[in-house]
Design a protein around this motif. Structure first.
Motif, PDB file in Angstrom:
ATOM      1  N   SER A  26      26.851  24.663 -78.465  1.00 43.91           N
ATOM      2  CA  SER A  26      28.050  25.665 -78.331  1.00 43.91           C
ATOM      3  C   SER A  26      28.113  26.838 -79.327  1.00 43.91           C
ATOM      4  O   SER A  26      28.955  27.907 -78.870  1.00 43.91           O
ATOM      5  N   THR A  27      27.692  26.479 -80.524  1.00 41.14           N
ATOM      6  CA  THR A  27      27.770  27.644 -81.605  1.00 41.14           C
ATOM      7  C   THR A  27      26.803  28.693 -80.976  1.00 41.14           C
ATOM      8  O   THR A  27      27.130  29.906 -81.202  1.00 41.14           O
ATOM      9  N   SER A  28      25.757  28.243 -80.504  1.00 45.01           N
ATOM     10  CA  SER A  28      24.615  29.238 -79.957  1.00 45.01           C
ATOM     11  C   SER A  28      25.127  30.054 -78.592  1.00 45.01           C
ATOM     12  O   SER A  28      25.037  31.437 -78.727  1.00 45.01           O
ATOM     13  N   LEU A  29      25.895  29.315 -77.802  1.00 43.58           N
ATOM     14  CA  LEU A  29      26.476  30.207 -76.713  1.00 43.58           C
ATOM     15  C   LEU A  29      27.561  31.161 -77.091  1.00 43.58           C
ATOM     16  O   LEU A  29      27.686  32.336 -76.575  1.00 43.58           O
ATOM     17  N   THR A  34      29.558  36.481 -77.843  1.00 36.34           N
ATOM     18  CA  THR A  34      29.940  37.576 -78.720  1.00 36.34           C
ATOM     19  C   THR A  34      29.075  38.707 -78.924  1.00 36.34           C
ATOM     20  O   THR A  34      29.652  39.977 -78.718  1.00 36.34           O
ATOM     21  N   LEU A  35      27.654  38.467 -79.012  1.00 35.08           N
ATOM     22  CA  LEU A  35      26.725  39.639 -79.287  1.00 35.08           C
ATOM     23  C   LEU A  35      26.701  40.527 -78.089  1.00 35.08           C
ATOM     24  O   LEU A  35      26.799  41.609 -78.051  1.00 35.08           O
ATOM     25  N   PHE A  41      24.772  46.236 -79.566  1.00 27.56           N
ATOM     26  CA  PHE A  41      24.090  45.481 -78.713  1.00 27.56           C
ATOM     27  C   PHE A  41      23.895  46.140 -77.144  1.00 27.56           C
ATOM     28  O   PHE A  41      22.412  46.185 -76.651  1.00 27.56           O
ATOM     29  N   LYS A  42      24.948  46.545 -76.751  1.00 27.52           N
ATOM     30  CA  LYS A  42      24.919  47.394 -75.554  1.00 27.52           C
ATOM     31  C   LYS A  42      23.805  48.599 -75.629  1.00 27.52           C
ATOM     32  O   LYS A  42      23.128  48.890 -74.843  1.00 27.52           O
ATOM     33  N   GLU A 186      30.037  42.669 -89.493  1.00 23.36           N
ATOM     34  CA  GLU A 186      30.225  41.277 -90.063  1.00 23.36           C
ATOM     35  C   GLU A 186      30.936  40.483 -89.087  1.00 23.36           C
ATOM     36  O   GLU A 186      32.166  40.822 -88.564  1.00 23.36           O
ATOM     37  N   MET A 187      30.541  39.306 -88.549  1.00 24.19           N
ATOM     38  CA  MET A 187      31.185  38.460 -87.617  1.00 24.19           C
ATOM     39  C   MET A 187      31.715  37.546 -88.367  1.00 24.19           C
ATOM     40  O   MET A 187      31.635  36.974 -89.424  1.00 24.19           O
TER      41      MET A 187
END
Ligand code: A2P
Length: 219
Positions: A26-29, A34-35, A41-42, A186-187
């Protein structure tokens, strides 16, 4: 003889205990979710061969039980498999549990994974040539032992999980060459850096501690 050969698994790995599988998944998802909302990113979305939006959750396919491979043996047929299976450390630690430290998450157009920072003790189980065997990343040969250690969290369609470690080595080789990457933001989880060609690395502020059992995978 044949019996001995049969006892060598497809691969040796630390397998995350079930209690932590969901947490890491779930951390990965969360990270992927968010990314893909970030403007940075876009802006580089075309690296993912997508014209408009890319839904990273759909883009990557999970690959079963989460683990950090130490040695791919192919039931004894892979180079160095017999020697590895006979190492004293492999026998000593087989079936034992230790804590993996997940220090970063990374995404490329091919894979999403977690970098694992191994302890001195865990390095006893790391094959001396794991980094050198990465032929597609020649610079990896001069990276520290254990640099390739990772957990595959997902692969793009048609991509084999072996690619995840190669993608990680590619990023670490760039860092070693002095390429700082572009600090994007910084996330909450840590600092996000872009290395070009769709390569993103999130260095975790707090490493994720994941208990895992060292064992072999058959079938
Ligand atoms: P990874 O460790 O990145 O997850 P497969 O399902 O393709 O047979 O692979 C089984 C496991 O062994 C996977 O976990 C995979 O990647 C790893 N693996 C496959 N081939 C290699 C290789 N040549 N070198 C190192 N690890 C490999």
């Amino acid at each position: 003889g044949p019996l001995e050969e049969m006892s060598i698994p497809l691969f040796f790995a630390w397998f995350l205990l079930s209690s932590v599988q969901d947490k890491v998944g779930s951390t990965s998802l969360d990270f992927l979710k968010t990314l893909q909302t970030l403007e940075a990113f876009k802006k580089h979305m075309s690296d993912f061969k997508a014209e408009k939006e890319v839904d990273l959750e759909q883009y990557f396919e999970a690959k079963g039980v989460l683990h950090c491979t130490t040695k791919f043996c192919n039931y004894g047929k892979a180079e160095g498999a017999q020697e590895y299976a006979q190492k004293q450390a492999v026998k000593d630690f087989y079936g034992s549990t230790s804590e993996l430290s997940l220090s970063a998450l990374f995404v490329t157009p091919r894979t999403v994974g977690a970098r694992v920072s191994l302890t001195e003790e865990q390095l006893l189980l790391w094959p001396a040539d794991a980094e050198k065997e990465a032929e597609s990343v020649p610079a990896a040969a001069s990276l520290p032992l254990g640099s390739r250690a990772h957990i595959t969290l997902g692969c793009a369609e048609g991509v084999e999980p072996v690619q995840t470690g190669l993608d990680l080595l590619e990023i670490l080789a760039l860092q070693q060459e002095g390429q700082q990457g572009e600090l994007v933001e910084e996330m909450a989880l840590g600092s996000l850096t872009f290395y070009g060609k769709g390569r993103w690395l999130l260095s975790l502020r707090e490493p994720i501690c994941a208990p895992a059992c060292f064992s072999g995978y058959y079938t």
